[in-house]
Scaffold this active site. Structure first.
Site, PDB file in Angstrom:
ATOM      1  N   ASP A 177       0.894  -1.150   0.000  1.00  0.00           N
ATOM      2  CA  ASP A 177       0.000   0.000   0.000  1.00  0.00           C
ATOM      3  C   ASP A 177       0.934   1.201   0.000  1.00  0.00           C
ATOM      4  OD1 ASP A 177      -1.618   2.169   0.563  1.00  0.00           O
ATOM      5  OD2 ASP A 177      -2.943   1.051   1.889  1.00  0.00           O
ATOM      6  N   HIS A 178       1.124   1.818  -1.175  1.00  0.00           N
ATOM      7  CA  HIS A 178       2.189   2.807  -1.297  1.00  0.00           C
ATOM      8  C   HIS A 178       2.008   4.003  -0.369  1.00  0.00           C
ATOM      9  CE1 HIS A 178      -0.775   4.364  -4.230  1.00  0.00           C
ATOM     10  NE2 HIS A 178      -0.297   5.547  -3.917  1.00  0.00           N
ATOM     11  N   HIS A 240      -6.225   2.254   1.470  1.00  0.00           N
ATOM     12  CA  HIS A 240      -5.512   3.444   1.938  1.00  0.00           C
ATOM     13  C   HIS A 240      -6.165   4.077   3.170  1.00  0.00           C
ATOM     14  CE1 HIS A 240      -3.446   2.866  -1.736  1.00  0.00           C
ATOM     15  NE2 HIS A 240      -4.264   3.527  -2.520  1.00  0.00           N
TER      16      HIS A 240
END
Length: 506
Positions: A177-178, A240
């Site tokens: 999950d960047h 996110h």
């Protein structure tokens, strides 16, 4: 510098993600000395590329980082390409031969990282072949990095997880999950646990509400086909936003370690109230942008975008209210919103504190006891495009009397600092080399997130909304504002107000 040793095999090596994020991030690690002589990269995809052509592509992807000719050539020389059909067993045999050859050439000690930059439907096929064709090694480590989406609901995610866990243990699975690699997301823990002024008040006695906003000014661009099968709820909230919420809500870990942080995040996610479908409809709002204009620029509606159905019911906006049913957060609403084609691009968190019970500075003491019109203290954490935080306090205006006015204590990282800070994928790739899963999603987190989201999705699938219901350039549908107004609150960040006051937004 502690130089790492590993072979990266990137499935989907010709794709946009690899070119925009992975190759530049690997080069940054190379330039900083985290990667040196003992690393290699195999790019695989269906296209028929040669090693030389592949290396030219890699050189193009790092051109913006201004490498010297010598640097670019040396870095690209570590890259190898194999045309690959993920369903063809013979191609995995060829991949094993190349992997073993590079392991010996670069003295990689059997350390291997497999990056699946492909559609999730191929994950099971790939990992099964990695095992059946003996590509996994016994000498070093074998680690798997997976991009989202991880499933489309709980059932599909559970099935996918079982397929992967049959080959890789949980500790060797890194679900990216960047956002968890972004500097200010990681700074949430520092702000909370390194400052008693906040941690001592980080509870329902002092906090009125929490607001999490992930706003995008762009539309779906060329991702209409993908978005039609996803929507904002699955694309942004399931991963996110719930990850950020867990970091904000979790209890202090015993030690700042992967195991303890993960444990507290899972507890926080499990404490989120699971609504009935009726409650979900009441507490969550969906929207879809229609045509609009902002600051003399005109925008098409979502249904006019490429690869989007003319009568699409896909949401491009979500706003909602979560409750966390534990001792710390009981009664505190966590408001979330995310959407495309909004007024401004911005990811920020607003912690809205309760105000003093009486405004002693009002002239009318009786009115003072009945109504407190002081604005609340707000801690804002800016994640992007700027990074930093601010605190809004009430101070005295200069002059006669005791008229109060909000004062903002503001800190933003300079462009120079943010420009030199590690990019999210760079951090996460280094974490995977170190075997550190702190900033990745564990299966327990993913599973609980899907349980929460599935209820909302099922409720929405049984009803329809008269889309479009917000104009491009605005901050979402009217119902998103009414959601907070019903509780006596309002969104702290309203960038659309500035444009409306100047007649640049209807």
């Amino acid at each position: 510098m502690n130089e790492k040793t590993a072979l990266f095999t990137i499935f989907g090596g010709t794709g946009d993600l690899a070119k925009r994020k992975l190759y530049p991030s690997l080069f940054r690690l190379y330039k900083k000395g985290n990667l040196g002589d003992h690393f290699a990269v195999i790019g695989t995809a269906r296209r028929e590329w040669s090693d030389d052509y592949y290396r030219e592509i890699v050189r193009e992807t790092i051109a913006d980082l201004n490498p010297s000719e010598e640097e670019a050539t040396a870095f690209a020389s570590h890259f190898y390409y194999q045309s690959h059909n993920v369903n063809d067993t013979e191609h995995y045999d060829t991949l094993k031969e190349l992997s073993d050859k590079l392991n010996e050439k670069y003295q990689l000690q059997g350390n291997r990282i497999y990056y699946l930059a492909m559609a999730p439907q191929f994950f099971g096929t790939i990992v099964n072949h990695l095992k059946s064709q003996n590509i996994l090694t016994e000498d070093g480590f074998d680690r798997l990095i997976i991009e989202k989406p991880f499933g489309t609901d709980y059932e599909s995610a559970h099935q996918l997880n079982n397929e992967i866990r049959a080959v890789f243990p949980e500790d060797d699975i890194f679900r990216i999950d960047h956002y968890l690699g972004k500097e200010m997301i990681q700074n949430i823990s520092a702000i909370r646990f390194a400052n008693n002024i906040f941690e001592s008040q980080w509870n329902n006695r002092y906090i009125d509400n929490v607001q999490i906003t992930f706003a995008e000014s762009l539309g779906v661009e060329d991702r209409g086909g993908y978005y039609e099968n996803s929507g904002a709820l699955k694309d942004m909230v399931q991963n996110h936003i719930l990850q950020v919420l867990a970091l904000l809500a979790m209890e202090p870990p015993v030690t700042f370690s992967e195991k303890e942080i993960r444990s507290e995040k899972v507890k926080a996610l499990k404490a989120i109230r699971l609504y009935t479908e009726e409650e979900a409809l009441k507490n969550f709002v969906r929207g879809q942008y229609g045509p609009g204009s902002l600051d003399d620029a005109s925008f098409a509606g979502y249904r006019q975008e490429a690869n989007v159905a003319e009568d699409s019911q896909t949401e491009t906006f979500v706003a909602g209210k979560f409750y966390i049913d534990n001792f710390r957060w009981s009664g505190v609403p966590f408001y979330i919103r995310t959407g495309k084609r909004l007024t401004e691009k911005g990811t920020r968190i607003n912690i809205v504190f309760k105000q003093v019970p009486i405004n002693v500075f009002k002239d009318d003491v009786e009115e003072c006891t009945q109504k407190n019109d002081l604005p609340p203290n707000v801690l804002t954490i800016y994640i992007q495009p700027t990074e930093g935080f601010s605190m809004t306090l009430n101070g005295k205006e200069i002059g006669q009397g005791f008229t109060t006015a909000p004062v903002k204590l503001d800190f933003r990282h300079s462009a120079e600092v943010t420009g030199n800070s590690p990019e999210a994928y760079e951090k996460l790739l280094l974490d995977s080399l170190n075997g550190d899963g702190t900033n990745f999603s564990h299966w327990d987190e993913v599973a609980q997130s899907w349980r929460i989201i599935d209820i909302i999705r099922h409720a929405w699938d049984k009803t329809t909304v008269d889309f479009p219901n917000y104009a491009a350039g605005s901050m979402g549908p009217k119902a998103a504002f009414e959601l907070l107004e019903a509780d006596g609150f309002q969104w702290t960040w309203e960038p659309d107000v500035w444009y409306r006051e100047r007649g640049q937004l209807d």
